[in-house]
Design a protein around this motif. Structure first.
Motif, PDB file in Angstrom:
ATOM      1  N   SER A   1       0.614  -1.303   0.085  1.00  0.00           N
ATOM      2  CA  SER A   1       0.068   0.140   0.063  1.00  0.00           C
ATOM      3  C   SER A   1       0.992   1.216  -0.135  1.00  0.00           C
ATOM      4  O   SER A   1       0.628   2.204  -0.762  1.00  0.00           O
ATOM      5  CB  SER A   1      -0.920   0.243   1.200  1.00  0.00           C
ATOM      6  OG  SER A   1      -1.741   1.207   1.413  1.00  0.00           O
ATOM      7  N   LYS A   2       1.804   1.464   0.839  1.00  0.00           N
ATOM      8  CA  LYS A   2       2.701   2.418   1.060  1.00  0.00           C
ATOM      9  C   LYS A   2       3.538   2.792  -0.144  1.00  0.00           C
ATOM     10  O   LYS A   2       3.683   3.886  -0.441  1.00  0.00           O
ATOM     11  CB  LYS A   2       3.396   2.339   2.349  1.00  0.00           C
ATOM     12  CG  LYS A   2       4.407   3.538   2.801  1.00  0.00           C
ATOM     13  CD  LYS A   2       4.932   3.524   4.175  1.00  0.00           C
ATOM     14  CE  LYS A   2       5.508   4.731   4.768  1.00  0.00           C
ATOM     15  NZ  LYS A   2       5.981   4.711   5.826  1.00  0.00           N
ATOM     16  N   PHE A   3       4.151   1.721  -0.608  1.00  0.00           N
ATOM     17  CA  PHE A   3       5.142   2.000  -1.729  1.00  0.00           C
ATOM     18  C   PHE A   3       4.475   1.301  -3.092  1.00  0.00           C
ATOM     19  O   PHE A   3       5.259   1.348  -4.194  1.00  0.00           O
ATOM     20  CB  PHE A   3       6.231   1.238  -1.581  1.00  0.00           C
ATOM     21  CG  PHE A   3       7.110   1.655  -0.194  1.00  0.00           C
ATOM     22  CD1 PHE A   3       8.077   2.666  -0.383  1.00  0.00           C
ATOM     23  CD2 PHE A   3       7.028   0.998   0.852  1.00  0.00           C
ATOM     24  CE1 PHE A   3       8.688   3.256   0.842  1.00  0.00           C
ATOM     25  CE2 PHE A   3       7.689   1.583   2.123  1.00  0.00           C
ATOM     26  CZ  PHE A   3       8.474   2.596   1.812  1.00  0.00           C
ATOM     27  N   LYS A   4       3.358   1.221  -3.185  1.00  0.00           N
ATOM     28  CA  LYS A   4       2.703   0.709  -4.557  1.00  0.00           C
ATOM     29  C   LYS A   4       3.462  -0.428  -5.267  1.00  0.00           C
ATOM     30  O   LYS A   4       3.724  -0.259  -6.148  1.00  0.00           O
ATOM     31  CB  LYS A   4       2.432   1.832  -5.407  1.00  0.00           C
ATOM     32  CG  LYS A   4       1.497   3.056  -4.795  1.00  0.00           C
ATOM     33  CD  LYS A   4       1.228   4.082  -5.847  1.00  0.00           C
ATOM     34  CE  LYS A   4       0.552   5.241  -5.281  1.00  0.00           C
ATOM     35  NZ  LYS A   4       0.528   5.418  -3.921  1.00  0.00           N
ATOM     36  N   LEU A   5       3.512  -1.572  -4.244  1.00  0.00           N
ATOM     37  CA  LEU A   5       4.147  -2.747  -5.019  1.00  0.00           C
ATOM     38  C   LEU A   5       3.416  -3.914  -4.913  1.00  0.00           C
ATOM     39  O   LEU A   5       2.296  -3.801  -4.709  1.00  0.00           O
ATOM     40  CB  LEU A   5       5.202  -3.171  -3.760  1.00  0.00           C
ATOM     41  CG  LEU A   5       6.631  -2.030  -3.487  1.00  0.00           C
ATOM     42  CD1 LEU A   5       7.214  -2.403  -2.291  1.00  0.00           C
ATOM     43  CD2 LEU A   5       7.368  -1.642  -4.659  1.00  0.00           C
ATOM     44  N   GLN A   6       4.172  -4.936  -5.337  1.00  0.00           N
ATOM     45  CA  GLN A   6       3.466  -6.255  -5.487  1.00  0.00           C
ATOM     46  C   GLN A   6       4.418  -7.234  -4.707  1.00  0.00           C
ATOM     47  O   GLN A   6       5.028  -8.338  -5.384  1.00  0.00           O
ATOM     48  CB  GLN A   6       2.929  -6.918  -6.885  1.00  0.00           C
ATOM     49  CG  GLN A   6       1.719  -5.925  -7.226  1.00  0.00           C
ATOM     50  CD  GLN A   6       1.424  -6.382  -8.541  1.00  0.00           C
ATOM     51  OE1 GLN A   6       1.895  -7.201  -9.294  1.00  0.00           O
ATOM     52  NE2 GLN A   6       0.019  -6.103  -8.917  1.00  0.00           N
ATOM     53  N   SER A   7       4.659  -6.951  -3.486  1.00  0.00           N
ATOM     54  CA  SER A   7       5.606  -7.746  -2.746  1.00  0.00           C
ATOM     55  C   SER A   7       5.140  -8.914  -2.468  1.00  0.00           C
ATOM     56  O   SER A   7       3.838  -9.217  -2.310  1.00  0.00           O
ATOM     57  CB  SER A   7       6.146  -7.105  -1.525  1.00  0.00           C
ATOM     58  OG  SER A   7       5.093  -6.902  -0.539  1.00  0.00           O
ATOM     59  N   TRP A   8       5.798 -10.297  -1.903  1.00  0.00           N
ATOM     60  CA  TRP A   8       5.386 -11.472  -1.459  1.00  0.00           C
ATOM     61  C   TRP A   8       6.507 -11.876  -0.263  1.00  0.00           C
ATOM     62  O   TRP A   8       7.417 -11.491  -0.265  1.00  0.00           O
ATOM     63  CB  TRP A   8       5.160 -12.362  -2.580  1.00  0.00           C
ATOM     64  CG  TRP A   8       6.438 -12.690  -3.121  1.00  0.00           C
ATOM     65  CD1 TRP A   8       7.201 -13.645  -3.043  1.00  0.00           C
ATOM     66  CD2 TRP A   8       6.900 -11.920  -4.248  1.00  0.00           C
ATOM     67  NE1 TRP A   8       8.525 -13.758  -3.874  1.00  0.00           N
ATOM     68  CE2 TRP A   8       8.057 -12.836  -4.952  1.00  0.00           C
ATOM     69  CE3 TRP A   8       6.506 -11.071  -5.071  1.00  0.00           C
ATOM     70  CZ2 TRP A   8       8.996 -12.208  -5.888  1.00  0.00           C
ATOM     71  CZ3 TRP A   8       7.106 -10.797  -6.477  1.00  0.00           C
ATOM     72  CH2 TRP A   8       8.315 -11.374  -6.590  1.00  0.00           C
ATOM     73  N   VAL A   9       5.883 -12.561   0.313  1.00  0.00           N
ATOM     74  CA  VAL A   9       6.663 -13.406   1.543  1.00  0.00           C
ATOM     75  C   VAL A   9       7.456 -14.515   1.173  1.00  0.00           C
ATOM     76  O   VAL A   9       6.896 -15.274   0.189  1.00  0.00           O
ATOM     77  CB  VAL A   9       5.443 -13.665   2.871  1.00  0.00           C
ATOM     78  CG1 VAL A   9       6.286 -14.566   3.922  1.00  0.00           C
ATOM     79  CG2 VAL A   9       4.743 -12.485   3.028  1.00  0.00           C
ATOM     80  N   THR A  10       8.472 -14.672   1.606  1.00  0.00           N
ATOM     81  CA  THR A  10       9.488 -15.876   1.313  1.00  0.00           C
ATOM     82  C   THR A  10      10.031 -16.492   2.573  1.00  0.00           C
ATOM     83  O   THR A  10      10.585 -15.524   3.447  1.00  0.00           O
ATOM     84  CB  THR A  10      10.429 -15.453   0.148  1.00  0.00           C
ATOM     85  OG1 THR A  10      11.099 -16.726  -0.136  1.00  0.00           O
ATOM     86  CG2 THR A  10      11.476 -14.350   0.653  1.00  0.00           C
ATOM     87  N   LYS A  11      10.480 -17.390   2.643  1.00  0.00           N
ATOM     88  CA  LYS A  11      11.326 -18.116   3.787  1.00  0.00           C
ATOM     89  C   LYS A  11      12.804 -17.602   3.750  1.00  0.00           C
ATOM     90  O   LYS A  11      13.188 -17.610   2.705  1.00  0.00           O
ATOM     91  CB  LYS A  11      11.089 -19.477   3.798  1.00  0.00           C
ATOM     92  CG  LYS A  11       9.993 -20.226   4.426  1.00  0.00           C
ATOM     93  CD  LYS A  11      10.132 -21.758   4.382  1.00  0.00           C
ATOM     94  CE  LYS A  11       8.892 -22.051   5.109  1.00  0.00           C
ATOM     95  NZ  LYS A  11       9.061 -23.579   5.351  1.00  0.00           N
ATOM     96  N   THR A  12      13.329 -17.276   4.847  1.00  0.00           N
ATOM     97  CA  THR A  12      14.860 -16.760   4.579  1.00  0.00           C
ATOM     98  C   THR A  12      15.750 -18.097   4.329  1.00  0.00           C
ATOM     99  O   THR A  12      15.539 -19.241   4.958  1.00  0.00           O
ATOM    100  CB  THR A  12      15.205 -15.902   5.659  1.00  0.00           C
ATOM    101  OG1 THR A  12      14.963 -16.703   6.888  1.00  0.00           O
ATOM    102  CG2 THR A  12      14.627 -14.724   5.856  1.00  0.00           C
ATOM    103  N   GLU A  13      16.870 -17.734   3.750  1.00  0.00           N
ATOM    104  CA  GLU A  13      17.532 -18.971   3.432  1.00  0.00           C
ATOM    105  C   GLU A  13      18.778 -18.975   4.411  1.00  0.00           C
ATOM    106  O   GLU A  13      19.189 -18.078   5.206  1.00  0.00           O
ATOM    107  CB  GLU A  13      18.373 -18.739   2.168  1.00  0.00           C
ATOM    108  CG  GLU A  13      17.152 -18.641   1.033  1.00  0.00           C
ATOM    109  CD  GLU A  13      17.700 -18.084  -0.243  1.00  0.00           C
ATOM    110  OE1 GLU A  13      19.055 -17.908  -0.466  1.00  0.00           O
ATOM    111  OE2 GLU A  13      16.956 -18.103  -1.205  1.00  0.00           O
TER     112      GLU A  13
END
Length: 76
Positions: free
Chosen positions: A64-76
Motif C-alpha cells: 500500500s505505502k510503496f505501491k508494490l506487489q511484494s510477497w513473503v518468502t522463507k529466509t535462506e
C-alpha cells in the motif's frame, strides 16, 4: 523465519533506489544478487519475521505505502 521480497531488478541502480526508499522510511532492507536463467538479478528484501502471518501483514503495508506487489518468502 520469513522476509518480504519487494522487488527484483536487472539494473542494480533500481534495486539501490528501492532500498534507499525503505531506508528513509526506517525499514531494514538488503539487496542480494541471484542468478536466474543466466541473468543477474538484484533482489530487494525487507524485514525479518518469526511467523509467516507477521510477514504477510507487513507485506500488505509495504504494498500500500510503496505501491508494490511484494510477497513473503522463507529466509535462506
Amino acid at each position: 523465519k520469513f522476509t518480504i521480497q519487494a522487488g527484483a531488478f536487472t539494473r542494480k541502480e533500481n534495486a539501490l533506489h528501492l532500498k534507499s526508499d525503505f531506508d528513509k522510511a526506517g525499514y531494514s532492507a538488503r539487496i542480494i544478487e541471484k542468478i536466474v536463467g543466466g541473468s543477474v538479478f538484484h533482489v530487494v528484501y525487507v524485514g525479518s519475521f518469526e511467523t509467516e502471518a507477521e510477514a504477510l501483514t507487513f507485506s500488505k503495508v509495504l504494498n500500500s505505502k510503496f505501491k508494490l506487489q511484494s510477497w513473503v518468502t522463507k529466509t535462506e
